[in-house]
Design a protein around this motif. Structure first.
Motif, mmCIF file in Angstrom:
data_model
loop_
_atom_site.group_PDB
_atom_site.id
_atom_site.type_symbol
_atom_site.label_atom_id
_atom_site.label_comp_id
_atom_site.label_asym_id
_atom_site.label_seq_id
_atom_site.Cartn_x
_atom_site.Cartn_y
_atom_site.Cartn_z
ATOM 1 N N ILE A 87 0.855 -1.185 0.000
ATOM 2 C CA ILE A 87 0.000 0.000 0.000
ATOM 3 C C ILE A 87 0.895 1.240 0.000
ATOM 4 N N LEU A 88 0.651 2.139 -0.954
ATOM 5 C CA LEU A 88 1.374 3.406 -1.039
ATOM 6 C C LEU A 88 0.351 4.512 -0.816
ATOM 7 N N ALA A 89 0.416 5.158 0.349
ATOM 8 C CA ALA A 89 -0.627 6.089 0.751
ATOM 9 C C ALA A 89 -0.066 7.496 0.934
ATOM 10 N N GLY A 90 -0.938 8.468 0.878
ATOM 11 C CA GLY A 90 -0.532 9.851 1.091
ATOM 12 C C GLY A 90 -1.704 10.794 0.902
ATOM 13 N N ARG A 91 -1.573 11.988 1.423
ATOM 14 C CA ARG A 91 -2.579 13.021 1.215
ATOM 15 C C ARG A 91 -2.444 13.554 -0.210
ATOM 16 N N PRO A 92 -3.501 14.255 -0.721
ATOM 17 C CA PRO A 92 -3.400 14.843 -2.056
ATOM 18 C C PRO A 92 -2.174 15.747 -2.198
ATOM 19 N N SER A 93 -1.570 15.742 -3.367
ATOM 20 C CA SER A 93 -0.404 16.565 -3.733
ATOM 21 C C SER A 93 0.902 16.095 -3.104
ATOM 22 N N MET A 94 0.896 14.941 -2.450
ATOM 23 C CA MET A 94 2.139 14.412 -1.878
ATOM 24 C C MET A 94 2.998 13.719 -2.932
ATOM 25 N N GLY A 95 2.377 13.273 -4.036
ATOM 26 C CA GLY A 95 3.152 12.630 -5.095
ATOM 27 C C GLY A 95 2.978 11.121 -5.177
ATOM 28 N N LYS A 96 1.835 10.592 -4.704
ATOM 29 C CA LYS A 96 1.601 9.140 -4.758
ATOM 30 C C LYS A 96 1.682 8.621 -6.192
ATOM 31 N N THR A 97 0.903 9.251 -7.074
ATOM 32 C CA THR A 97 0.864 8.783 -8.465
ATOM 33 C C THR A 97 2.219 8.975 -9.140
#
Length: 492
Positions: free
Chosen positions: A223-233
């Motif tokens: 699982i690769l998680a993060g808040r928006p704009s953190m750069g997950k994608t």
């Protein structure tokens, strides 16, 4: 061939008896192959990569082949003399002649040249028997199914069993000797030992992440998680690009063929991000087409041509179901090979529709993704959102409890990672320009400029901890951080 069956009683001539059929088999081929191996153990090397004891129709032949394999693996000679002690008390072998049967096998041996052909015949007939069993199961289930088991569920189960049969020669799981698992484990360790960087799994293309994770392990759900704009994608596309490029450049020895299921972005947008990383031309300039002749001819054209040849497959179907993802992944593995799946992102996926709550649906999705990872024996990376409670804390670094619907996600995942960029949050605290506070803020911004962290909050196979990376937002690219210990020495 002994796979044809009479429709009358050939001994009595009674044509009133009902017709019958026996399972496909060829005992002559089994006897001749075993004889060839007993005469010349090198014949076993021609078949042991695909032929297993359970592929033999005759149970005694299966036990003889298994015993022969054990002796050969130990570096010992397998012949009628050395096998005699194994079968002195074997009642089934006694019924067909006892230890003398082993000598008769050796006497009726085929040549080592024909060994592989005979092995293929035995293997093919075993698969036909499995197909017959599977077909009977499908028919019986369709006739007498439970109310909760829909036709689509039956199709999904049948396809899973057919895929397993095509991949491994057996459509059902079961207990297997520990030596099979030992053999696979030692093989993985040997491959890691021989590789640069001692990776067990698929490379991420990022030095410090590979060192912390040991690569992306087969059958793992990450699982690769993060808040928006953190750069997950961005990080996910970087890993996909690096893995696919390594696979192509090493002729399949490293990296992996990648399937990217993009539920949020279109395939064109995703490729635009990858091209920005590859060409080092900002995403904004690429979108506007604001390129110089040199950038277009010498950077965009060759990099796009190279990208087009990579083993990277994109599916941008919105709200794809776990069943559809599993079906497409199976087909891709059969047709092109597949070594890594990325899903962006799991909260946008659909379950079966039979659950009452969103938490239950997410649990079904994560369990399904873990099942895909195990069935296809490849790593699956699923991106995930984090809850808003991160924003209410002074320290914005995420933790396991921040996962949305976190119970099922944390439980099913083998690895949980968070992307965190302090620069994003610090940039939104800018004081009034010209004040002492602004000078201090500029100093803090300089320290965290282009810095990112991947926080490993859970890892079944290794330690947790932080990995520091460089992040170039204009290229949507994560890279290795050039720390002092990695920099070349400077001499006066």
């Amino acid at each position: 061939m002994e796979n044809t069956v009479p429709t009358t009683d050939l001994e009595t001539g009674n044509e009133d008896l009902p017709a019958y059929r026996s399972m496909p088999h060829n005992l002559d081929a089994e006897r001749d192959l075993l004889g060839a191996i007993l005469i010349n153990n090198e014949a076993a090397a021609k078949v042991n990569a695909f032929l297993k004891p359970e592929h033999f129709f005759e149970g005694v032949h299966a036990r003889i082949y298994e015993a022969v394999s054990i002796l050969i693996d130990r570096g010992e000679i397998a012949d009628p003399v050395t096998l005699k002690s194994y079968f002195d008390r074997d009642e089934a072998l006694a019924d067909i002649g006892g230890a003398q049967y082993l000598a008769r096998l050796a006497a009726s041996a085929t040549t080592i040249i024909n060994a592989e052909n005979y092995g293929r015949i035995i293997y093919d007939l075993a698969l036909r028997r499995e197909l017959i069993n599977l077909g009977e199961d499908i028919v019986n289930t369709a006739y007498d199914s439970e109310l909760t088991e829909t036709s689509s569920t039956q199709i999904e189960n049948a396809e899973r069993q057919l895929f397993a049969l095509a991949e491994t020669g057996s459509h059902e799981g079961g207990l297997s000797p520990v030596r099979n698992a030992v053999s696979q484990a030692v093989k993985s360790i040997e491959e890691a030992f021989q590789r640069d960087g001692n990776l067990v799994g698929v490379t991420t293309g990022l030095r410090d992440m590979d060192a912390k994770l040991g690569g992306l392990h087969n059958s793992d759900l990450l699982i690769l998680a993060g808040r928006p704009s953190m750069g997950k994608t961005s990080l996910a596309t970087n890993i996909c690009y690096n893995a696919a490029k390594a696979h192509k450049n090493s002729d399949g020895k490293e990296g992996a063929a990648v399937a990217f299921f993009s539920l949020e972005m279109s395939a064109e947008q995703l490729v635009g991000r990858i091209l920005a990383e590859a060409t080092e031309i900002s995403s904004e300039k690429l979108r506007r087409g604001d390129l110089t002749d040199d950038e277009f001819a010498n950077r965009l054209v060759p990099q796009s041509a190279m990208l087009a040849e990579l083993p990277l497959f994109i599916d941008d179907t919105p709200a794809i179901s776990i069943a559809a993802l599993r079906t497409r992944a199976r087909r891709l593995k059969r047709s092109h090979g597949l070594g890594l799946i990325v899903v962006d992102y799991l909260q946008l996926m659909k379950g079966s529709g039979r659950t009452d709550s969103r938490v239950q649906e997410i649990s079904e999705v994560t369990q399904g993704l873990k099942a895909v990872a195990k069935e296809l024996d490849i790593p699956v990376i699923a991106l995930s959102q984090l809850s808003r409670q991160v924003e209410s804390r002074d320290d914005k670094r995420p933790q396991l409890s921040d996962l949305r619907e976190s119970g099922s996600i944390e439980q099913d995942a083998d690895v949980v990672m968070f992307v965190y960029r302090e620069e994003y949050y610090e940039g939104r605290k800018e004081p009034t320009e010209g004040t002492p506070e602004h000078i201090e803020w500029q100093e803090r911004m300089a320290r965290v400029h282009n810095m990112a962290e991947v926080i490993i909050g859970k890892q079944r196979h290794g330690p947790i901890g932080n990995v520091r990376l460089q992040f170039q937002s204009e290229f949507t690219r994560f890279g290795d951080l050039a720390l002092d210990q990695y920099l070349p020495e400077h001499h006066e």
